[in-house]
Design an enzyme around this catalytic site. Sequence first.
Site, PDB file in Angstrom:
ATOM      1  N   SER A  20     -12.613   5.432   2.794  1.00  0.00           N
ATOM      2  CA  SER A  20     -11.245   5.596   2.297  1.00  0.00           C
ATOM      3  C   SER A  20     -11.183   6.527   1.082  1.00  0.00           C
ATOM      4  O   SER A  20     -10.110   6.808   0.564  1.00  0.00           O
ATOM      5  CB  SER A  20     -10.656   4.232   1.914  1.00  0.00           C
ATOM      6  OG  SER A  20     -11.495   3.589   0.968  1.00  0.00           O
ATOM      7  N   ASN A 107     -12.631  -6.645  -3.853  1.00  0.00           N
ATOM      8  CA  ASN A 107     -11.349  -7.190  -3.384  1.00  0.00           C
ATOM      9  C   ASN A 107     -10.335  -7.365  -4.509  1.00  0.00           C
ATOM     10  O   ASN A 107      -9.172  -6.976  -4.380  1.00  0.00           O
ATOM     11  CB  ASN A 107     -11.575  -8.515  -2.654  1.00  0.00           C
ATOM     12  CG  ASN A 107     -12.387  -8.328  -1.390  1.00  0.00           C
ATOM     13  OD1 ASN A 107     -12.613  -7.194  -0.963  1.00  0.00           O
ATOM     14  ND2 ASN A 107     -12.842  -9.420  -0.786  1.00  0.00           N
ATOM     15  N   THR A 152      37.797   8.157   5.494  1.00  0.00           N
ATOM     16  CA  THR A 152      37.227   7.068   6.280  1.00  0.00           C
ATOM     17  C   THR A 152      37.040   7.659   7.678  1.00  0.00           C
ATOM     18  O   THR A 152      37.845   8.507   8.096  1.00  0.00           O
ATOM     19  CB  THR A 152      38.156   5.831   6.355  1.00  0.00           C
ATOM     20  OG1 THR A 152      39.364   6.209   7.009  1.00  0.00           O
ATOM     21  CG2 THR A 152      38.461   5.269   4.973  1.00  0.00           C
ATOM     22  N   HIS A 153      35.995   7.271   8.362  1.00  0.00           N
ATOM     23  CA  HIS A 153      35.671   7.854   9.679  1.00  0.00           C
ATOM     24  C   HIS A 153      35.502   9.380   9.599  1.00  0.00           C
ATOM     25  O   HIS A 153      35.703  10.080  10.584  1.00  0.00           O
ATOM     26  CB  HIS A 153      36.740   7.541  10.728  1.00  0.00           C
ATOM     27  CG  HIS A 153      37.180   6.115  10.732  1.00  0.00           C
ATOM     28  ND1 HIS A 153      36.641   5.157  11.560  1.00  0.00           N
ATOM     29  CD2 HIS A 153      38.103   5.478   9.974  1.00  0.00           C
ATOM     30  CE1 HIS A 153      37.228   3.990  11.332  1.00  0.00           C
ATOM     31  NE2 HIS A 153      38.115   4.152  10.360  1.00  0.00           N
ATOM     32  N   LYS A 280      23.934  33.979   5.420  1.00  0.00           N
ATOM     33  CA  LYS A 280      23.681  32.535   5.326  1.00  0.00           C
ATOM     34  C   LYS A 280      23.153  32.077   3.978  1.00  0.00           C
ATOM     35  O   LYS A 280      22.405  32.766   3.311  1.00  0.00           O
ATOM     36  CB  LYS A 280      22.650  32.122   6.386  1.00  0.00           C
ATOM     37  CG  LYS A 280      23.196  32.211   7.798  1.00  0.00           C
ATOM     38  CD  LYS A 280      23.880  30.930   8.217  1.00  0.00           C
ATOM     39  CE  LYS A 280      22.816  29.972   8.703  1.00  0.00           C
ATOM     40  NZ  LYS A 280      23.368  28.847   9.406  1.00  0.00           N
ATOM     41  N   ASN A 282      21.619  28.336   3.207  1.00  0.00           N
ATOM     42  CA  ASN A 282      21.373  27.036   3.852  1.00  0.00           C
ATOM     43  C   ASN A 282      21.019  25.953   2.842  1.00  0.00           C
ATOM     44  O   ASN A 282      20.241  26.197   1.930  1.00  0.00           O
ATOM     45  CB  ASN A 282      20.242  27.168   4.873  1.00  0.00           C
ATOM     46  CG  ASN A 282      20.634  28.075   6.026  1.00  0.00           C
ATOM     47  OD1 ASN A 282      21.798  28.111   6.424  1.00  0.00           O
ATOM     48  ND2 ASN A 282      19.679  28.835   6.537  1.00  0.00           N
ATOM     49  N   TYR A 314      -8.996 -11.485   2.086  1.00  0.00           N
ATOM     50  CA  TYR A 314      -9.045 -10.046   2.330  1.00  0.00           C
ATOM     51  C   TYR A 314      -9.505  -9.739   3.754  1.00  0.00           C
ATOM     52  O   TYR A 314     -10.389 -10.391   4.288  1.00  0.00           O
ATOM     53  CB  TYR A 314     -10.004  -9.382   1.338  1.00  0.00           C
ATOM     54  CG  TYR A 314     -10.163  -7.889   1.560  1.00  0.00           C
ATOM     55  CD1 TYR A 314      -9.253  -6.993   1.023  1.00  0.00           C
ATOM     56  CD2 TYR A 314     -11.208  -7.379   2.343  1.00  0.00           C
ATOM     57  CE1 TYR A 314      -9.382  -5.618   1.237  1.00  0.00           C
ATOM     58  CE2 TYR A 314     -11.341  -6.011   2.555  1.00  0.00           C
ATOM     59  CZ  TYR A 314     -10.417  -5.142   2.003  1.00  0.00           C
ATOM     60  OH  TYR A 314     -10.538  -3.792   2.219  1.00  0.00           O
ATOM     61  N   GLN A 319      -7.133  -1.939   3.784  1.00  0.00           N
ATOM     62  CA  GLN A 319      -7.437  -0.591   3.316  1.00  0.00           C
ATOM     63  C   GLN A 319      -6.376   0.398   3.811  1.00  0.00           C
ATOM     64  O   GLN A 319      -6.201   1.463   3.234  1.00  0.00           O
ATOM     65  CB  GLN A 319      -8.832  -0.181   3.816  1.00  0.00           C
ATOM     66  CG  GLN A 319      -9.270   1.192   3.374  1.00  0.00           C
ATOM     67  CD  GLN A 319     -10.765   1.371   3.539  1.00  0.00           C
ATOM     68  OE1 GLN A 319     -11.546   0.841   2.770  1.00  0.00           O
ATOM     69  NE2 GLN A 319     -11.181   2.094   4.561  1.00  0.00           N
ATOM     70  N   LYS A 322      -2.808   1.892   1.566  1.00  0.00           N
ATOM     71  CA  LYS A 322      -2.573   2.893   0.522  1.00  0.00           C
ATOM     72  C   LYS A 322      -1.811   4.112   0.986  1.00  0.00           C
ATOM     73  O   LYS A 322      -0.845   4.543   0.338  1.00  0.00           O
ATOM     74  CB  LYS A 322      -3.910   3.307  -0.092  1.00  0.00           C
ATOM     75  CG  LYS A 322      -4.531   2.195  -0.917  1.00  0.00           C
ATOM     76  CD  LYS A 322      -5.992   2.460  -1.177  1.00  0.00           C
ATOM     77  CE  LYS A 322      -6.785   1.179  -1.317  1.00  0.00           C
ATOM     78  NZ  LYS A 322      -6.773   0.303  -0.122  1.00  0.00           N
TER      79      LYS A 322
END
Length: 455
Positions: A20, A107, A152-153, A280, A282, A314, A319, A322
């Site tokens: 790891s 651990n 609304t909507h 454009k 964007n 454990y 592991q 993370k």
Amino acid sequence: MWGGRFSAQPSDIMRMINASVGFDQRLARQDIQGSKAHATMLAAQGIITQDDRDAILSGLDAILAEIEAGAFDFSDELEDIHLNVEARLKERIGDAGGRLHTGRSRNDQVATDFRLWVREQLDWMDTLIARLMRALLDQADAHADTIMPGFTHLQSAQPVTFGHHMLAYLEMFARDRGRFADCRARMNESPLGAAALAGTPYPIDRDATAAALGFDRPMANSLDAVSARDFALEAMAAATICATHLSRLSEEIVIWTSAQFRFVALSDAFTTGSSIMPQKRNPDAAELVRAKVGRITGSLTALTIVMKGLPLAYSKDMQEDKEPVFEAFDALDLSLQAMAGMVADMVPNERRLAEAAGAAFSTATDLADWLVMRLNMPFRDAHHVTGRIVAMAEREGVTLDALSLEQMQSVELGITEAVFDVLTPLASATSRTSYGGTSPERVREQVARWRATLS
Ligand code: ARG
């Protein structure tokens, strides 16, 4: 590290699936912080000598310096950050390095490191959210009486103020901040000293290591201490909710910057051009923030599923905790910063907002309310009369305030000239003075309240 029991080397695939250190090296600083607290406590309790402690502490500082300088040679064969640091410590200081691991296990060590890492992230998110809230507050302050359509909507509903709209998001982010703070308070207990799962026979002082690491207290159950990951789940749940808020605001920015809306303009700093279409601009940052919620929610789901059904204490499954957390917080970090930048630079197009605010008969409710308040009409009847007047305006192709008094009176004789006072978008928004309402007056009060809170 366990050569005493084993005679053959692990297979390459075993090494690959097991290692790891490729990702948990991000815990290096926290690992060394935890080890220093542990070594200091061991010496204070007479479990190791002062000399060994001094050698360990300076050795660990030197290793951290190597890591931060990019000069540390991480090895997959040593599995994880913990064994990499410990092996290097023995290389540097000899036997004393082998005494650091007295009365602890990887651990409780990893549980401690990971908590420290998540806690730092929660504090950083707090800073970033506060920054975003201040950007929203500045926009709300500057545009407390800028009228825009409220939806609304996604259909024009009633006029609101741009400041009010900004404060709606500020409220959401304030709750996100509160969720991170709640999570921090609950998670701030130390697993260190739980050892492998059952505690340790050494006379360790868990209160001392907890205090040294800024934890409020040691966790009260060693089995729980090494196997709890709900702090990470809770942090990611809060991150996910925060990301949904960012995503909603992003969506509005994408819509608002379109040629059809033109409600706001973004700065060059947070937009991109097109390689083929010269006209454009964007809103890429907004689109990416809108999308990051997928990654963050995915991370929460991933760890939830890793944790479900795991027996105490454990298991190596953990592991896998993370990477999702790193991924979620990296994404949220960038998203919050990008959003704060966009909001700070965003320029509302006041003329366009005002024009849109008056479209689509947005003051129809004001007309109905006027009929109720002035003519004492039951609201349902007023709704019907207003509907007929709206239909007339639609036929004529004009806004409500462009109808003549005679035209309105042809539907309801009791209507007087005074009705025109309530038919403009500005009058509509200004009239909504109920607590929490959109009137500029109420918005300014909220701006003042938040100004005091955030400064
Ligand atoms: N790299 C491990 C992890 O992240 C550290 C704990 C290892 N513990 C063990 N019993 N093998 O979970």
